[in-house]
Structure formats: C-alpha cells, structure tokens
Design an enzyme around this catalytic site. Structure first.
Site, PDB file in Angstrom:
ATOM      1  N   THR A 406      32.598  42.255  32.131  1.00 44.51           N
ATOM      2  CA  THR A 406      33.569  42.475  31.055  1.00 44.51           C
ATOM      3  C   THR A 406      32.993  42.085  29.682  1.00 44.51           C
ATOM      4  O   THR A 406      31.960  41.456  29.573  1.00 44.51           O
ATOM      5  CB  THR A 406      34.877  41.714  31.382  1.00 44.51           C
ATOM      6  N   THR A 424      36.256  46.524  30.204  1.00 43.60           N
ATOM      7  CA  THR A 424      35.539  46.184  31.430  1.00 43.60           C
ATOM      8  C   THR A 424      35.224  47.409  32.293  1.00 43.60           C
ATOM      9  O   THR A 424      35.927  48.421  32.212  1.00 43.60           O
ATOM     10  CB  THR A 424      36.391  45.189  32.262  1.00 43.60           C
ATOM     11  N   GLU A 426      34.622  46.078  35.387  1.00 45.55           N
ATOM     12  CA  GLU A 426      34.820  45.070  36.441  1.00 45.55           C
ATOM     13  C   GLU A 426      33.526  44.368  36.782  1.00 45.55           C
ATOM     14  O   GLU A 426      33.039  43.614  35.979  1.00 45.55           O
ATOM     15  CB  GLU A 426      35.471  45.698  37.689  1.00 45.55           C
ATOM     16  N   GLY A 491      34.746  37.203  31.946  1.00 46.78           N
ATOM     17  CA  GLY A 491      34.573  36.088  32.887  1.00 46.78           C
ATOM     18  C   GLY A 491      35.431  36.170  34.129  1.00 46.78           C
ATOM     19  O   GLY A 491      35.670  35.137  34.762  1.00 46.78           O
TER      20      GLY A 491
HETATM   21  N1  GLY Z   1      37.989  43.061  36.047  1.00 47.75           N
HETATM   22  C1  GLY Z   1      38.228  41.927  35.263  1.00 47.75           C
HETATM   23  C2  GLY Z   1      39.666  41.767  34.939  1.00 47.75           C
HETATM   24  O1  GLY Z   1      40.331  42.758  34.760  1.00 47.75           O
HETATM   25  O2  GLY Z   1      40.155  40.682  34.851  1.00 47.75           O
END
Ligand code: GLY
Length: 585
Positions: A406, A424, A426, A491
C-alpha cells in the site's frame, strides 16, 4: 547506487530468473526498509501555498508540478497516482483500489470516496477454502487470478477529477507518460523487494519479463527502466477516460489474465468490470479533545478503529504521560486491542452487512470500555463489546490477514483543498499478474478466508459484488470546522496503530509532523506487543515484559505521510522508513 550492490543485484536477478528458487532461500542484497527513522535527522518541510507528500520523489514531484501550475489537490492526486503506479508498482496502481478523503475549502465540506475493489459476481463465501472447507494457505490464495478484485482506482481518479479537478484531465498524464516512455531510475527499495519476491514474480510470463528480465537489462545499463505498455494504457485513459479501462481491449486483457492464470484462475468476467462504480460514503468522524478526527467508514475499518482508539485514550492520562513513559504505550496498545476486537466482529462492507458505526464511536460506549484500561497494568482479555444497535449483532470474530504494502499521500493546494488518499494493490506486487504495464491486485484476500465459525457467519466473508474489509485509514482532522491535519500510512492492519500513534504524537504530545512520523512504533493489535527493532523503543521491552506482555521486536515499516495546517504555514512530513518526500512552496 554503489557498483558492488549493482553487480550483486544483476547476479541475483539472473539466478532468480533462471531457477525461480523459493523466496525464503534468498537473501535480499539490500534491506527494503530503513527502520531507524528517528535517526534520519529530517526536519518538517514548511510551505506557504501548497504541499504534497508521497512515497516516491518522482511521484511527489509530479504532484508538485501540477500544484505549481495552479492545479487542485484532486488534479495533483491523479498525477501522483499515475506516477506511483510506475515507480512504486509493488504498492498501488491502476489495477488496485483506494480511498480518498477530500476537503473542499470553498464548500467547507468533507467528502469520502470509496474506490475499493469488488468481488466478481461469481465469487462465493468458499472462494479461499479447500475441498474440506479449510482456509487456503495465504500465498496459495494470493498468487494468480483467484484473489483479483475488480479494480477501482481508474474510476476513482476519474470521479475525483470530475468533482474537484480544475485542470483538463489530459494535462495530468504528461509526467507519467514521459517517465514510462523515457525511463526512470529504479529505486533501491523496489529492487530489494523484487529480489525478495523473485520466485513469485517468475510465475507469470508478463510479470517475469518486466520485473526480472527487464530489470536485469535495465541494471546492466545503469538502472533506468522503461514501461512502454504502461505508457500506452495511460494514453488510452487520457484520451477516452476510465471507460477505456473498464471496457474494450484493456478490460478483455484483464479478464483473460485472471481467468487464464495458470494454477490459480479467477472467475472475473467483462460485466464485472463494466458494472464497477465509485461510492461516496459517510465519513467516520470521532471527537478527540478539541478536534474532530475523520476517516474512511466501511468497507474500511480504518476510520472506525482509529476513532475508537482515540475515544478510549481520551479517558486516560496518555497526554500527560508523554512518549517516554511506558504507561503511554501500554495504554495505547490495550486501547488498540479493544478496537481490534470490535473490528474483527463488526467491520465489513456495510452494503452487505449492517455495521454499527455510530454505536462503535459513541463516546458513552467507549467511555464504558475504557474503564478496563489501567495505567501500568496489562489488560487481560480484549473482547468485542456490544455497541448500541437495532440490528442483530451475532457475528463470529475473524481477523483477515492484511500484509504490509500500500501507499499513502497527502496534498494541500493553493485554494486550501486538502486530500488524503490511501491506495493499494494489497500484497507487495498484488496477485503477481501483470497486464499492459500494471499489476493486478490481490485485494480479495482481505476478506476472511472462513465464512463461518461454530455455525455463526463472519461479517467479512466473501460475497459476490462485496468489497473486502480494509484497514486503510486516510485521515483529516478538523478543529472549529477547518482542517488542521491530514495523514495516513500503508502497513496492512498495522495502518491503524501507525495512524493513531501519529495522531497522539501530534495532538497530545505536540510533535511536529516529521517528529511524529519518526517516532519509533510500538503497536499491539492482538495481545503481543510489536516493537520497532533498532530504535529507542527497545528500551521499553523489559518493562512491557514485566507487565506480562509477549513482545516481538522487528521491522515496522510504516509509510506515513502527513501535513499539518498551521496559521499561514503548512508543515509536511515523510517517512524515512520508505522513500517518500514532502515538497511545498
Ligand atoms: N490491503 C490493505 C488494506 O486495505 O488495508
């Protein structure tokens, strides 16, 4: 980059590309993060008119160029995201999703836009289960087409620009197209992450050709890489808007990559892409001291969890204890555990599951839960509470794994518009599927892999058309109805404590934006204290252990970017744990 490191990387990538060795056997030639942010000696960047802080200097500069021309924060955000997708492709891009908080200075209104990925219509609650109904191993689910959600970022950029842009759409693409066509210098962090992930990147031909063979050639020639396929995708978007992405040849290639992913195909079809929409959501706002802290509501858990942590801490003496007193960290950690217990039970896409946002942020509810917080004494059990709500509350707890990738950026423009965007794909490098110069996300693995526990349904289970729960916490803080602070971080689920910690540091302890970002991390989501290795936070380890906590010391690589809006002055901070910078004038 030093000659020895360059030679090491070339050798390393050659071996990795040839043998596709398991990543766990390989040692990255240079660490991907620089944890001792507190020793980086950075000062906040100050400005009078505008400011942008983002995870890569080229992306921040692209935003700055738009702001210098008089563009709006929304215009600059488009330029920043398009460049991030090129120079920090492991974290975000056209193949992913994002949330935006936008403060409109003229209307004095905060808008939150949800550009989160959606599950294809053929997805079912057992998407990530084996034939016995057991959850798949994380990377077995991630790599391939199964994990790919319908991307939201192109539509989100278009919607953001349509509502708050001032420059022509086509003018926002120049820097990204130029960098993609003429090449950009590979950053040490990107190179290190490619080296670490080479076995997974080698699995699909387009990804292997760009990240392994392509990077190898680029390194041999001095480290500049071109991405002509990305330039062509950008030109299509520039000329035909987001429709060029959600229908036609690009959409067909996305669907083919997902459905034909060898070993782990997905079920996305063209209609899934054609049906994608950006949603305006109600901001999740919570009072804290003299401030109103606003974030992203469901499907993100970020705004609610950050608001809960602060609401719980408002009942404690954390402000007077300060950052050098271990009781501050113990209270912060236990408040985070309580927020995570609620998150695991209640937070999911509110279009599918009724989410008691108001009840969870109700000061009376938080005050009652804060009675369990005692300075210097570990909270034994952190269980979900029962917020006021007129719907059934019978959901099974289930943490969804969200690993750190992200990106986050903040922008203030010359007219006073403020933008805070977390974006992001992911996992690092997402699904590892690459289409037309960009990576596809693996956002669907932010759903719970389990659909039920003990016969009770999990709120964040996979359902067709649903958006996976996120931890992303783009934040804007208001005081007396005006923005005073914008921030956020990457994070995974650590985003929540990273953002809450920076807020406490600035709002309670009076740290400037850079000092708050540099402050070493101590977080506790599920009972174990995570302490940032190689920092002064390690001095608290024996004290936390004496209170009965398990403690794990390791890398906590936030990528916080923040701007404080002071009278007549902007103050920006960027996280030295990654490669970001702030620029302002
Ligand atoms: N994939 C990270 C989030 O959406 O928190």
């Amino acid at each position: 980059m030093r000659r020895a490191i360059l030679a090491g990387l070339i050798g390393f990538l050659l071996t990795a590309a040839a043998s596709a060795q398991p990543a766990s056997d390989l040692v990255a030639p240079e660490p991907a993060t620089r944890p001792a942010a507190e020793n980086a000696g950075r000062q906040p960047v100050t400005a009078e008119k505008w400011l942008v802080a983002a995870a890569n200097p080229l992306a921040a500069e692209a935003g700055a160029a738009i702001l210098r021309k008089g563009g709006s924060a929304a215009d600059a955000a488009v330029a920043v995201q398009l460049v991030l997708g090129l120079v920090e492709p492991q974290s975000s891009g056209l193949g992913g999703g994002a949330f935006v908080l936008h403060w409109d200075a003229e209307a004095k209104r905060l808008v939150t836009l949800d550009g989160r990925e959606t599950a294809p219509r053929a997805a079912t609650p057992i998407l990530f289960q084996d034939e016995k109904g057991e959850p798949l191993k994380f990377y077995d689910a991630v790599v391939g087409g199964r994990s790919v959600g319908v991307p939201g970022t192109p539509r989100l950029l278009e919607a953001l620009h349509a509502r708050f842009g001032t420059l022509p759409w086509a003018d926002l693409f120049g820097t990204a197209i130029e960098l993609a066509e003429e090449g950009f210098q590979l950053s040490p962090r990107l190179l290190a992450l490619v080296a670490e992930d080479s076995a997974r990147l080698a699995r699909y031909p387009a990804t292997r050709d760009y990240f392994l063979s392509g990077f190898m050639r680029a390194l041999a020639e001095g480290g500049r890489i071109r991405n002509p396929a990305y330039a062509e995708t950008l030109k299509a978007l520039r000329d035909r808007g987001a429709d060029a992405f959600y229908s036609g040849a690009i959409a067909a290639d996305i669907v083919a990559a997902v459905r034909e992913a060898e070993g782990n195909p997905g079920a996305m079809v063209l209609q899934d892409l054609a049906a994608y929409t950006v949603k305006e959501r109600e901001p999740a706002c919570a009072p804290y001291r003299l401030y109103l802290v606003c974030g992203m509501g469901p499907p993100s858990s970020g705004g609610v969890a950050v608001g809960q942590i602060l609401g719980l801490l408002a009942e404690t003496e954390i402000a007077s204890f300060g950052p050098d007193d271990v009781r501050s960290w113990q209270l912060f950690g236990d408040a985070t555990r309580l927020a995570f217990a609620d998150r695991e039970r209640y937070l999911a896409d509110s279009d599918f599951v009724p989410v008691p946002v108001r009840g969870l942020l109700d000061p009376a509810y938080l005050s009652a839960r804060a009675a369990a917080l005692e300075p210097g004494r570990r909270l034994e059990e952190a269980e979900a509470g029962e917020p006021a709500w007129d719907h059934a509350l019978n959901w099974a707890e289930e943490p969804a794994l969200e690993l750190p990738s992200t990106s986050h950026f903040v922008i203030v423009d010359g007219e006073g518009d403020v933008l805070s965007m977390t974006t992001t794909i992911e996992n690092q490098f997402g699904s590892r599927l690459m289409v037309r110069g960009f990576l596809l996300n693996n956002e669907l693995t932010d759903f719970s892999f389990r659909s039920h526990r003990g016969g009770v349904p999990v709120a964040n289970r996979v359902e067709p058309g649903k958006r996976p729960r996120s931890s992303m916490a783009p934040t804007i803080v208001l005081k007396d109805g005006e923005p005073v602070l914008a921030l956020g971080s990457p994070g995974g689920s650590q985003i929540i404590p990273y953002v809450a910690q920076a807020l406490v540091a600035m709002l309670d302890w009076g740290l400037d934006a850079q000092a708050a970002i540099d402050l070493p991390h101590l977080t506790n989501r599920f009972g174990t204290f995570d302490v940032e290795a190689g920092t002064s936070a390690e001095r608290f380890v024996p004290m936390l252990k004496a209170m009965g906590y398990e403690v794990k010391t390791g890398e906590l690589n936030s990528g916080l970017h923040a701007v404080a809006i002071r009278p007549g002055r902007l103050e920006g901070g960027a996280d030295a744990r990654r490669e970001g910078i702030a620029i302002g004038e």
